[in-house]
Motif scaffolding. Structure first.
Motif, PDB file in Angstrom:
ATOM      1  N   ALA A  28      54.021  44.389  29.006  1.00  0.00           N
ATOM      2  CA  ALA A  28      53.566  44.395  27.339  1.00  0.00           C
ATOM      3  C   ALA A  28      52.934  43.166  27.115  1.00  0.00           C
ATOM      4  CB  ALA A  28      54.573  43.652  27.146  1.00  0.00           C
ATOM      5  N   LEU A  29      51.596  42.084  28.439  1.00  0.00           N
ATOM      6  CA  LEU A  29      51.423  41.193  28.096  1.00  0.00           C
ATOM      7  C   LEU A  29      49.225  41.650  28.005  1.00  0.00           C
ATOM      8  CD1 LEU A  29      51.963  38.677  30.600  1.00  0.00           C
ATOM      9  CD2 LEU A  29      52.378  38.450  28.821  1.00  0.00           C
ATOM     10  N   PRO A  30      49.324  40.763  26.785  1.00  0.00           N
ATOM     11  CA  PRO A  30      47.992  40.995  26.603  1.00  0.00           C
ATOM     12  C   PRO A  30      46.659  41.166  28.190  1.00  0.00           C
ATOM     13  CG  PRO A  30      48.622  39.238  25.419  1.00  0.00           C
ATOM     14  CD  PRO A  30      49.890  39.408  26.257  1.00  0.00           C
ATOM     15  N   TRP A  31      45.655  41.470  28.104  1.00  0.00           N
ATOM     16  CA  TRP A  31      45.115  41.543  29.101  1.00  0.00           C
ATOM     17  C   TRP A  31      44.748  40.266  29.846  1.00  0.00           C
ATOM     18  CZ3 TRP A  31      39.977  39.907  29.765  1.00  0.00           C
ATOM     19  CH2 TRP A  31      39.959  39.847  28.579  1.00  0.00           C
ATOM     20  N   TYR A  32      43.766  39.163  28.848  1.00  0.00           N
ATOM     21  CA  TYR A  32      43.621  38.353  29.595  1.00  0.00           C
ATOM     22  C   TYR A  32      44.890  36.485  29.882  1.00  0.00           C
ATOM     23  CZ  TYR A  32      45.567  36.137  24.848  1.00  0.00           C
ATOM     24  OH  TYR A  32      46.426  36.135  23.803  1.00  0.00           O
ATOM     25  N   ILE A  33      46.032  37.513  29.601  1.00  0.00           N
ATOM     26  CA  ILE A  33      47.207  36.445  29.851  1.00  0.00           C
ATOM     27  C   ILE A  33      47.603  37.864  31.665  1.00  0.00           C
ATOM     28  CG2 ILE A  33      49.536  35.688  29.870  1.00  0.00           C
ATOM     29  CD1 ILE A  33      49.328  35.912  27.291  1.00  0.00           C
ATOM     30  N   LYS A  34      47.476  37.999  31.571  1.00  0.00           N
ATOM     31  CA  LYS A  34      47.385  38.840  32.952  1.00  0.00           C
ATOM     32  C   LYS A  34      46.345  37.770  33.641  1.00  0.00           C
ATOM     33  CE  LYS A  34      49.492  43.020  33.445  1.00  0.00           C
ATOM     34  NZ  LYS A  34      49.793  44.725  32.837  1.00  0.00           N
ATOM     35  N   THR A  35      45.019  38.749  33.887  1.00  0.00           N
ATOM     36  CA  THR A  35      44.372  37.967  34.768  1.00  0.00           C
ATOM     37  C   THR A  35      44.385  36.786  34.920  1.00  0.00           C
ATOM     38  OG1 THR A  35      42.761  39.420  32.501  1.00  0.00           O
ATOM     39  CG2 THR A  35      41.580  37.964  34.665  1.00  0.00           C
ATOM     40  N   ILE A  36      44.795  35.693  33.835  1.00  0.00           N
ATOM     41  CA  ILE A  36      44.573  34.995  34.216  1.00  0.00           C
ATOM     42  C   ILE A  36      45.818  33.971  34.989  1.00  0.00           C
ATOM     43  CG2 ILE A  36      45.267  31.842  33.342  1.00  0.00           C
ATOM     44  CD1 ILE A  36      43.794  32.801  30.982  1.00  0.00           C
ATOM     45  N   ALA A  37      47.603  34.804  34.907  1.00  0.00           N
ATOM     46  CA  ALA A  37      48.033  34.776  35.310  1.00  0.00           C
ATOM     47  C   ALA A  37      47.484  35.790  37.349  1.00  0.00           C
ATOM     48  CB  ALA A  37      49.019  35.667  34.737  1.00  0.00           C
ATOM     49  N   ILE A  38      46.868  36.727  37.988  1.00  0.00           N
ATOM     50  CA  ILE A  38      45.994  36.991  38.509  1.00  0.00           C
ATOM     51  C   ILE A  38      45.696  35.800  39.409  1.00  0.00           C
ATOM     52  CG2 ILE A  38      45.620  38.824  39.604  1.00  0.00           C
ATOM     53  CD1 ILE A  38      46.627  40.750  37.416  1.00  0.00           C
ATOM     54  N   ILE A  39      44.826  35.255  38.475  1.00  0.00           N
ATOM     55  CA  ILE A  39      44.058  34.788  39.568  1.00  0.00           C
ATOM     56  C   ILE A  39      44.421  33.066  40.012  1.00  0.00           C
ATOM     57  CG2 ILE A  39      42.533  32.783  38.376  1.00  0.00           C
ATOM     58  CD1 ILE A  39      40.515  35.240  37.299  1.00  0.00           C
ATOM     59  N   VAL A  40      45.631  32.612  38.963  1.00  0.00           N
ATOM     60  CA  VAL A  40      46.399  31.147  39.046  1.00  0.00           C
ATOM     61  C   VAL A  40      47.057  32.201  40.218  1.00  0.00           C
ATOM     62  CG1 VAL A  40      48.114  30.121  38.553  1.00  0.00           C
ATOM     63  CG2 VAL A  40      46.316  31.192  36.630  1.00  0.00           C
ATOM     64  N   ALA A  41      47.962  32.992  40.482  1.00  0.00           N
ATOM     65  CA  ALA A  41      48.933  32.799  41.534  1.00  0.00           C
ATOM     66  C   ALA A  41      47.908  33.422  42.847  1.00  0.00           C
ATOM     67  CB  ALA A  41      49.394  34.598  41.134  1.00  0.00           C
ATOM     68  N   ALA A  42      47.069  34.150  42.643  1.00  0.00           N
ATOM     69  CA  ALA A  42      45.693  33.870  44.124  1.00  0.00           C
ATOM     70  C   ALA A  42      45.582  33.167  44.422  1.00  0.00           C
ATOM     71  CB  ALA A  42      45.279  35.542  44.280  1.00  0.00           C
ATOM     72  N   ASN A  43      45.428  32.239  44.080  1.00  0.00           N
ATOM     73  CA  ASN A  43      44.693  30.850  44.038  1.00  0.00           C
ATOM     74  C   ASN A  43      45.815  30.197  44.375  1.00  0.00           C
ATOM     75  OD1 ASN A  43      43.102  28.786  45.179  1.00  0.00           O
ATOM     76  ND2 ASN A  43      43.774  28.022  42.680  1.00  0.00           N
ATOM     77  N   ALA A  44      47.055  29.907  44.289  1.00  0.00           N
ATOM     78  CA  ALA A  44      48.379  29.289  44.385  1.00  0.00           C
ATOM     79  C   ALA A  44      48.675  29.969  46.198  1.00  0.00           C
ATOM     80  CB  ALA A  44      48.860  29.318  44.004  1.00  0.00           C
ATOM     81  N   LEU A  45      48.814  31.697  46.448  1.00  0.00           N
ATOM     82  CA  LEU A  45      49.355  32.233  46.871  1.00  0.00           C
ATOM     83  C   LEU A  45      48.611  31.692  48.065  1.00  0.00           C
ATOM     84  CD1 LEU A  45      51.467  34.469  45.721  1.00  0.00           C
ATOM     85  CD2 LEU A  45      52.139  32.341  46.310  1.00  0.00           C
ATOM     86  N   SER A  46      46.797  32.158  47.991  1.00  0.00           N
ATOM     87  CA  SER A  46      45.369  32.265  48.504  1.00  0.00           C
ATOM     88  C   SER A  46      45.738  31.361  50.289  1.00  0.00           C
ATOM     89  CB  SER A  46      44.991  32.533  48.605  1.00  0.00           C
ATOM     90  OG  SER A  46      43.540  32.630  49.702  1.00  0.00           O
ATOM     91  N   PRO A  47      45.176  31.833  51.647  1.00  0.00           N
ATOM     92  CA  PRO A  47      45.193  30.509  52.171  1.00  0.00           C
ATOM     93  C   PRO A  47      43.565  29.758  52.280  1.00  0.00           C
ATOM     94  CG  PRO A  47      45.291  32.709  53.386  1.00  0.00           C
ATOM     95  CD  PRO A  47      45.433  33.004  51.319  1.00  0.00           C
ATOM     96  N   ILE A  48      42.613  30.561  51.676  1.00  0.00           N
ATOM     97  CA  ILE A  48      41.685  29.576  51.209  1.00  0.00           C
ATOM     98  C   ILE A  48      41.386  29.586  49.646  1.00  0.00           C
ATOM     99  CG2 ILE A  48      39.066  30.747  50.478  1.00  0.00           C
ATOM    100  CD1 ILE A  48      39.591  33.275  52.251  1.00  0.00           C
ATOM    101  N   ASP A  49      40.944  28.232  50.216  1.00  0.00           N
ATOM    102  CA  ASP A  49      41.108  27.412  48.946  1.00  0.00           C
ATOM    103  C   ASP A  49      39.301  27.490  47.758  1.00  0.00           C
ATOM    104  OD1 ASP A  49      43.236  25.987  49.107  1.00  0.00           O
ATOM    105  OD2 ASP A  49      42.698  24.284  50.321  1.00  0.00           O
ATOM    106  N   LEU A  50      39.499  27.670  46.231  1.00  0.00           N
ATOM    107  CA  LEU A  50      38.782  27.238  46.087  1.00  0.00           C
ATOM    108  C   LEU A  50      37.532  26.356  46.415  1.00  0.00           C
ATOM    109  CD1 LEU A  50      38.139  28.339  43.555  1.00  0.00           C
ATOM    110  CD2 LEU A  50      38.574  26.418  41.839  1.00  0.00           C
ATOM    111  N   ILE A  51      38.442  24.742  46.321  1.00  0.00           N
ATOM    112  CA  ILE A  51      37.219  24.250  47.604  1.00  0.00           C
ATOM    113  C   ILE A  51      37.989  23.735  48.676  1.00  0.00           C
ATOM    114  CG2 ILE A  51      36.988  21.804  47.009  1.00  0.00           C
ATOM    115  CD1 ILE A  51      37.301  22.163  43.453  1.00  0.00           C
ATOM    116  N   PRO A  52      37.433  23.778  50.019  1.00  0.00           N
ATOM    117  CA  PRO A  52      37.978  23.007  50.851  1.00  0.00           C
ATOM    118  C   PRO A  52      38.581  22.062  51.069  1.00  0.00           C
ATOM    119  CG  PRO A  52      36.037  24.525  51.106  1.00  0.00           C
ATOM    120  CD  PRO A  52      35.840  23.998  49.586  1.00  0.00           C
TER     121      PRO A  52
END
Length: 127
Positions: A28-52
């Motif tokens: 039910a969420l708009p696509w832009y909120i889903k996209t931001i949520a996916i990026i944030v969750a992936a960044n938080a859970l990823s072992p690879i950091d955006l900035i090492p």
């Protein structure tokens, strides 16, 4: 006391990351909120950091500023009803028993996949 407070903050960050993950799966969420949520969750859970992390000061920005701000943004943008549902799902997920056998199987599958990729890459260079 400080260590206990730090552990509590880490648990809360983990819970919020799960909440954002469940928010990202809401239809039910708009696509832009889903996209931001996916990026944030992936960044938080990823072992690879955006900035090492080995880059002084800047490496910590990813972990201590970008992830919490992203989590806060998603929680702010999400309607309260969807947020409550995601919080309940995250709580249920945290209450489940930990399966170390599943974790080991998951790690073994990743190792096997990486070895297969390495073998394929190595054999393609030999041709």
């Amino acid at each position: 006391m400080i260590l206990q407070n730090f552990k509590q903050k880490i648990r809360e960050l983990k819970r919020q990351t799960l909440v954002v993950y469940f928010i990202s799966r809401e239809r039910a969420l708009p696509w832009y909120i889903k996209t931001i949520a996916i990026i944030v969750a992936a960044n938080a859970l990823s072992p690879i950091d955006l900035i090492p992390d080995f880059i002084p000061i800047l490496g910590m920005i990813d972990d201590f500023i970008i992830v919490p701000l992203g989590l806060a943004l998603i929680i702010y943008l999400t309607p309260k009803k969807i947020l409550r549902t995601a919080e309940i799902k995250a709580q249920q997920c945290n209450e489940r028993p930990i399966s170390y056998i599943s974790a080991i199987a998951f790690i073994l599958v990743w190792i096997a996949t990486l070895l297969l990729i390495a073998h394929l890459v190595h054999s393609s260079f030999l041709m």
